[in-house]
Design a protein around this motif. Structure first.
Motif, PDB file in Angstrom:
ATOM      1  N   ALA A 436      -4.948 -26.287  34.098  1.00 56.63           N
ATOM      2  CA  ALA A 436      -5.522 -27.114  32.766  1.00 56.63           C
ATOM      3  C   ALA A 436      -4.984 -26.153  32.195  1.00 56.63           C
ATOM      4  O   ALA A 436      -3.762 -26.397  31.473  1.00 56.63           O
ATOM      5  CB  ALA A 436      -6.999 -26.756  32.601  1.00 56.63           C
ATOM      6  N   GLY A 437      -5.033 -24.780  32.050  1.00 61.61           N
ATOM      7  CA  GLY A 437      -4.162 -23.493  31.917  1.00 61.61           C
ATOM      8  C   GLY A 437      -2.978 -23.416  32.219  1.00 61.61           C
ATOM      9  O   GLY A 437      -1.833 -22.174  31.775  1.00 61.61           O
ATOM     10  N   LEU A 438      -2.322 -23.747  33.218  1.00 63.34           N
ATOM     11  CA  LEU A 438      -1.489 -23.133  34.118  1.00 63.34           C
ATOM     12  C   LEU A 438      -0.062 -24.794  33.373  1.00 63.34           C
ATOM     13  O   LEU A 438      -0.475 -25.392  32.469  1.00 63.34           O
ATOM     14  CB  LEU A 438      -0.429 -23.659  35.316  1.00 63.34           C
ATOM     15  CG  LEU A 438      -2.017 -23.181  36.245  1.00 63.34           C
ATOM     16  CD1 LEU A 438      -2.137 -23.576  37.613  1.00 63.34           C
ATOM     17  CD2 LEU A 438      -1.587 -21.600  36.041  1.00 63.34           C
ATOM     18  N   SER A 464      12.592 -23.774  51.837  1.00 64.59           N
ATOM     19  CA  SER A 464      11.196 -24.166  52.215  1.00 64.59           C
ATOM     20  C   SER A 464      10.211 -23.008  51.288  1.00 64.59           C
ATOM     21  O   SER A 464       9.306 -22.742  50.436  1.00 64.59           O
ATOM     22  CB  SER A 464      10.287 -24.289  53.356  1.00 64.59           C
ATOM     23  OG  SER A 464       9.491 -23.773  53.815  1.00 64.59           O
ATOM     24  N   ASP A 465      11.051 -21.716  51.754  1.00 64.79           N
ATOM     25  CA  ASP A 465      10.793 -20.606  51.385  1.00 64.79           C
ATOM     26  C   ASP A 465      10.403 -20.165  49.233  1.00 64.79           C
ATOM     27  O   ASP A 465       9.942 -19.586  48.813  1.00 64.79           O
ATOM     28  CB  ASP A 465      10.946 -19.360  51.593  1.00 64.79           C
ATOM     29  CG  ASP A 465      10.674 -19.195  53.470  1.00 64.79           C
ATOM     30  OD1 ASP A 465      10.175 -19.406  53.362  1.00 64.79           O
ATOM     31  OD2 ASP A 465      11.337 -18.114  54.041  1.00 64.79           O
ATOM     32  N   GLU A 466      11.640 -21.065  48.598  1.00 64.49           N
ATOM     33  CA  GLU A 466      11.758 -21.146  47.738  1.00 64.49           C
ATOM     34  C   GLU A 466      11.100 -22.136  46.817  1.00 64.49           C
ATOM     35  O   GLU A 466      10.779 -21.569  45.856  1.00 64.49           O
ATOM     36  CB  GLU A 466      13.213 -21.758  47.552  1.00 64.49           C
ATOM     37  CG  GLU A 466      13.962 -21.876  45.683  1.00 64.49           C
ATOM     38  CD  GLU A 466      15.146 -22.506  45.927  1.00 64.49           C
ATOM     39  OE1 GLU A 466      15.439 -23.703  45.209  1.00 64.49           O
ATOM     40  OE2 GLU A 466      16.394 -22.128  46.028  1.00 64.49           O
ATOM     41  N   ILE A 467      10.526 -22.783  47.831  1.00 65.54           N
ATOM     42  CA  ILE A 467       9.213 -23.869  46.886  1.00 65.54           C
ATOM     43  C   ILE A 467       7.887 -23.591  46.460  1.00 65.54           C
ATOM     44  O   ILE A 467       7.538 -22.878  45.976  1.00 65.54           O
ATOM     45  CB  ILE A 467       8.961 -25.229  47.694  1.00 65.54           C
ATOM     46  CG1 ILE A 467      10.519 -25.918  47.447  1.00 65.54           C
ATOM     47  CG2 ILE A 467       7.324 -25.655  46.953  1.00 65.54           C
ATOM     48  CD1 ILE A 467      10.149 -27.335  48.402  1.00 65.54           C
ATOM     49  N   LEU A 471       6.125 -21.687  43.274  1.00 65.53           N
ATOM     50  CA  LEU A 471       4.514 -22.395  42.778  1.00 65.53           C
ATOM     51  C   LEU A 471       3.201 -20.663  43.132  1.00 65.53           C
ATOM     52  O   LEU A 471       2.518 -20.788  42.387  1.00 65.53           O
ATOM     53  CB  LEU A 471       3.580 -22.914  44.548  1.00 65.53           C
ATOM     54  CG  LEU A 471       4.205 -24.141  44.594  1.00 65.53           C
ATOM     55  CD1 LEU A 471       4.234 -24.505  45.834  1.00 65.53           C
ATOM     56  CD2 LEU A 471       3.796 -25.760  43.345  1.00 65.53           C
ATOM     57  N   LEU A 472       4.263 -19.305  43.830  1.00 67.72           N
ATOM     58  CA  LEU A 472       3.129 -18.612  43.504  1.00 67.72           C
ATOM     59  C   LEU A 472       3.402 -17.809  42.265  1.00 67.72           C
ATOM     60  O   LEU A 472       2.629 -17.610  42.276  1.00 67.72           O
ATOM     61  CB  LEU A 472       3.531 -17.620  44.719  1.00 67.72           C
ATOM     62  CG  LEU A 472       3.014 -16.530  44.810  1.00 67.72           C
ATOM     63  CD1 LEU A 472       1.573 -16.394  45.109  1.00 67.72           C
ATOM     64  CD2 LEU A 472       3.653 -15.231  46.100  1.00 67.72           C
ATOM     65  N   SER A 473       4.587 -17.695  41.701  1.00 72.86           N
ATOM     66  CA  SER A 473       5.082 -17.484  40.387  1.00 72.86           C
ATOM     67  C   SER A 473       4.183 -18.232  39.231  1.00 72.86           C
ATOM     68  O   SER A 473       4.130 -17.696  38.833  1.00 72.86           O
ATOM     69  CB  SER A 473       6.801 -17.630  40.768  1.00 72.86           C
ATOM     70  OG  SER A 473       6.965 -19.066  39.976  1.00 72.86           O
ATOM     71  N   LYS A 474       3.776 -19.300  39.840  1.00 74.30           N
ATOM     72  CA  LYS A 474       2.868 -19.679  38.675  1.00 74.30           C
ATOM     73  C   LYS A 474       1.549 -19.978  39.145  1.00 74.30           C
ATOM     74  O   LYS A 474       1.014 -21.114  38.929  1.00 74.30           O
ATOM     75  CB  LYS A 474       3.235 -21.850  39.327  1.00 74.30           C
ATOM     76  CG  LYS A 474       4.393 -21.646  38.496  1.00 74.30           C
ATOM     77  CD  LYS A 474       5.351 -22.989  37.855  1.00 74.30           C
ATOM     78  CE  LYS A 474       6.634 -22.631  37.725  1.00 74.30           C
ATOM     79  NZ  LYS A 474       7.651 -24.360  37.288  1.00 74.30           N
ATOM     80  N   SER A 488      -4.230 -23.239  46.532  1.00 72.86           N
ATOM     81  CA  SER A 488      -5.139 -22.749  45.569  1.00 72.86           C
ATOM     82  C   SER A 488      -4.632 -22.076  44.385  1.00 72.86           C
ATOM     83  O   SER A 488      -4.108 -21.262  44.153  1.00 72.86           O
ATOM     84  CB  SER A 488      -6.181 -21.898  46.071  1.00 72.86           C
ATOM     85  OG  SER A 488      -5.852 -21.102  47.208  1.00 72.86           O
ATOM     86  N   VAL A 489      -5.167 -21.713  43.146  1.00 76.32           N
ATOM     87  CA  VAL A 489      -5.116 -21.209  42.326  1.00 76.32           C
ATOM     88  C   VAL A 489      -5.714 -19.207  42.273  1.00 76.32           C
ATOM     89  O   VAL A 489      -5.956 -19.207  42.556  1.00 76.32           O
ATOM     90  CB  VAL A 489      -5.181 -21.595  40.806  1.00 76.32           C
ATOM     91  CG1 VAL A 489      -5.403 -20.810  39.390  1.00 76.32           C
ATOM     92  CG2 VAL A 489      -4.955 -23.150  40.533  1.00 76.32           C
ATOM     93  N   LYS A 490      -4.052 -19.020  42.537  1.00 77.45           N
ATOM     94  CA  LYS A 490      -4.648 -17.714  43.100  1.00 77.45           C
ATOM     95  C   LYS A 490      -5.984 -16.864  41.520  1.00 77.45           C
ATOM     96  O   LYS A 490      -5.238 -16.798  40.309  1.00 77.45           O
ATOM     97  CB  LYS A 490      -2.957 -16.496  42.686  1.00 77.45           C
ATOM     98  CG  LYS A 490      -3.181 -15.245  43.045  1.00 77.45           C
ATOM     99  CD  LYS A 490      -1.631 -14.844  42.738  1.00 77.45           C
ATOM    100  CE  LYS A 490      -1.955 -13.294  43.237  1.00 77.45           C
ATOM    101  NZ  LYS A 490      -0.445 -12.594  42.938  1.00 77.45           N
TER     102      LYS A 490
END
Length: 490
Positions: A436-438, A464-467, A471-474, A488-490
Motif C-alpha cells: 500500500a505504501g509502495l 532478467s537480473d535487471e527486473i 523490484l528489489l530497489s522497491k 514478498s515485501v522486504k
C-alpha cells in the motif's frame, strides 16, 4: 483425554485432570470490572481460557464455562460520577464494548455470563450463612469475614496469617477485629447504588460475588477456577475462605492462573498508564497475529509486548498460511502411473501422519501452546519440502496425504483461533497491505515477474537480473523454486 495434566496453583504441581463428574468439566473464570476499555492483559486472559475450553472440548469433554462481570464496585462508581451517569449505565456500556473486542478477536462466548448486580440475593444468602456460623460479623453498616475462623487461610497464596497481620494496618474508620478481615457487605454512602439487606442498605464486597455466582451455576465444589496471577491474593484466597467456610467442602479442585503481560518488562496496568487497548492493537494487526503472539508463550509465563514481537508473530503466521495455500493449490495428477507412486521419504511421511499425536502430547502437558506452535512449524517445513518434491515428481497418493495434513493442521490451529481464514485470501490481503505504501501495485509486480520469466526462458539473463534488481530497489524480494516465482515485501 485422561492424560491431560494441569499445573494447579493450590498444590504447586501438575496434576491429571479428573473431573468430579466424569467427562464434564466445570470452569469458572473471573471476568472484567466493566468501567473502561479492555487492554491486552484482558485479551490474554480471555484468549487463554478460550483456548483451554476449545482444547477440552476437542479432547471429548463436555465443558460448562462461566465467566462473570463485576458491574458494581468503587472504580465503577467513581468513573460514573466523573462522566455524570449512573453506575449501571457506565457498567453496561463497557460490557457492550467488551463484547465488541471479544468478537473482533473471534472469542466464543462462555455458557453463562452472570452480572454481579443480578445476584445480590445469592450474595446476601451466602453472607447470612457465614454470619450464622460466626464466620462473619457486622461492624457499623459493614459486614466482615473472620479470617481467624478459617485455619487454612493463605493456602492458595502460601502466606502466613501472622506475617500478614504484622504488615497490615487498620484505617481509623475501620472497625475490624483483625487487620486481615475483609468486607462482605458495604454500608451505603450518599449517592451510591444500594440494595436492601439484613444489615441495612448497601452493596456487596468484591470477593463475595464470585463465591455466590459460582455456587449457583456450578455447585459448591467444581473442577477449575481461573484468572490472572494478580487474583491469587487476596481475591481467590478470600473466595476459598468464604466458600469453604459456608459450604464445609472443598471449593475448587484445580486453580489455573495465567502470567502478566508486560511492556519493557514492567507489568502493564491502567494505574501505571502503560497499557494498550485491544482496539489499539487491532488497528494495526490482524486479530490472529495477536492470538499468535499470545500463544507463542506458555500461558503461565510473563508475556512482554513489543513491536518486534508482533512483527515476528506476523511473519510466523504468514509462513503457516503460505504453507496451507501451497498445499491447497496442489492438483492431484491424473496419470495412472502416478496414482499409487509415493515419492516422500518415509521419515517425512511418519512426521506428517503423527502431527495430531504430537500436538496432543504438547497440549496435554498443561496446554503448552508454545510447543504446539513449534510442532506446526516443524510440520510446515516438511510440508514445504514435500510440495517442491511433488511438483518435480507428481504423486496422487502423496498429494492427498499433504492435503489431509493441511486440513488437520488447520483444525488443530483453530483451537488457538489460528488459520481460520482462507489462506489465499489472507495472503492476498496481506500483500495488498504491504504494498500500500509502495509506488507500484500487485498487477505491475506480476507483470514484471511474467516478463522476467519470459527472459529467463529465452536465456536473456541481463534483462532478467535487471527486473529482479528493479523490484528489489522497491523492496520487493523474488524467490525462485520448482513451483515458480513468488514475491514478498522486504
Amino acid at each position: 483425554m485422561e492424560n491431560i495434566r494441569i499445573y494447579n496453583t493450590l498444590s504447586g504441581k501438575k496434576e491429571i485432570l479428573t473431573p468430579l463428574e466424569p467427562g464434564h468439566v466445570k470452569l469458572y473464570v473471573c471476568g472484567i470490572t466493566s468501567y473502561d476499555y479492555c487492554h491486552i492483559g484482558h485479551a490474554r486472559s480471555a484468549l487463554a481460557f478460550d483456548m483451554i475450553v476449545n482444547y477440552l472440548r476437542y479432547r471429548g469433554y463436555k465443558v460448562t464455562y462461566v465467566r462473570n462481570f463485576t458491574d458494581i464496585d468503587d472504580k465503577i462508581i467513581t468513573r460514573a460520577a466523573e462522566q455524570n451517569c449512573s453506575a449501571s449505565e457506565l457498567a453496561n456500556r463497557f460490557i457492550i464494548e467488551f463484547y465488541r473486542d471479544m468478537d473482533a478477536l473471534g472469542i466464543d462466548r462462555p455458557d453463562v455470563e452472570p452480572k454481579a448486580t443480578d445476584h445480590i440475593e445469592e450474595m446476601i444468602e451466602l453472607i447470612e450463612e457465614l454470619v450464622d456460623k460466626n464466620m462473619a460479623y457486622q461492624s457499623g453498616n459493614d459486614v466482615y469475614y473472620v479470617v481467624e475462623s478459617f485455619p487454612e487461610y493463605g493456602k492458595l497464596s502460601r502466606r502466613n496469617l501472622d506475617d500478614m497481620q504484622a504488615g497490615a494496618r487498620i484505617n481509623v474508620n475501620e472497625q475490624k477485629r483483625h487487620p486481615m478481615d475483609f468486607v462482605l457487605w458495604k454500608g451505603s454512602k450518599p449517592g451510591e447504588p444500594t440494595w436492601d439487606s439484613p444489615w441495612g442498605p448497601g452493596r456487596p464486597g468484591w470477593h463475595i460475588e464470585c463465591s455466590a455466582m459460582s455456587r449457583k451455576y456450578l455447585g459448591a465444589t467444581f473442577d477449575i477456577h481461573g484468572g490472572g496471577k494478580d487474583l491469587i491474593f487476596p481475591h481467590h484466597e478470600n473466595e476459598i475462605a468464604q466458600s469453604e467456610g459456608a459450604n464445609d467442602q472443598p471449593f475448587v479442585t484445580t486453580w489455573i492462573h495465567h502470567g502478566f503481560v508486560t511492556i519493557r518488562d514492567e507489568k502493564m496496568s491502567k494505574s501505571l498508564g502503560n497499557f494498550l487497548t485491544i482496539r489499539d492493537i487491532l488497528d494495526n494487526y490482524h486479530p490472529e497475529v495477536l492470538r499468535f503472539f499470545i500463544f507463542s508463550t506458555h500461558y503461565r509465563n510473563p508475556l512482554d509486548f513489543s513491536e518486534t514481537a508482533m512483527r515476528d508473530a506476523t511473519g510466523g503466521l504468514e509462513r503457516l498460511y503460505k504453507c496451507i495455500a501451497a498445499i491447497e493449490n496442489l492438483k492431484p495428477t491424473g496419470d495412472d502411473k502416478q496414482q499409487d507412486r509415493m515419492v516422500l521419504p518415509e521419515k517425512d511421511r511418519e512426521k506428517i501422519l503423527s502431527l495430531e499425536k504430537r500436538f496432543q502430547e504438547s497440549m496435554d502437558n498443561d496446554f503448552n501452546t508454545a510447543r504446539a506452535q513449534g510442532i506446526f512449524f516443524e510440520t510446515a517445513k516438511i510440508l514445504n519440502r514435500s510440495v517442491k518434491l511433488i511438483a518435480e515428481n507428481p504423486s496422487t497418493k502423496d498429494t492427498i496425504l499433504l492435503k489431509d495434513c493441511a486440513v488437520t493442521l488447520k483444525k488443530l490451529a483453530n483451537i488457538m483461533g489460528l488459520l481460520r481464514e482462507n489462506a489465499t485470501e489472507y495472503l492476498s490481503a496481506r500483500k495488498a497491505m504491504q504494498i500500500a505504501g509502495l509506488d507500484l501495485d500487485e498487477e505491475e509486480i506480476n507483470r514484471l515477474i511474467e516478463e522476467r520469466n519470459k527472459c529467463r526462458a529465452e536465456k536473456n539473463w541481463a534483462r532478467s537480473d535487471e527486473i529482479r534488481d528493479e523490484l528489489l530497489s522497491k523492496n520487493i524480494v523474488l524467490k525462485d523454486d520448482a513451483a515458480g516465482t513468488t514475491w514478498s515485501v522486504k
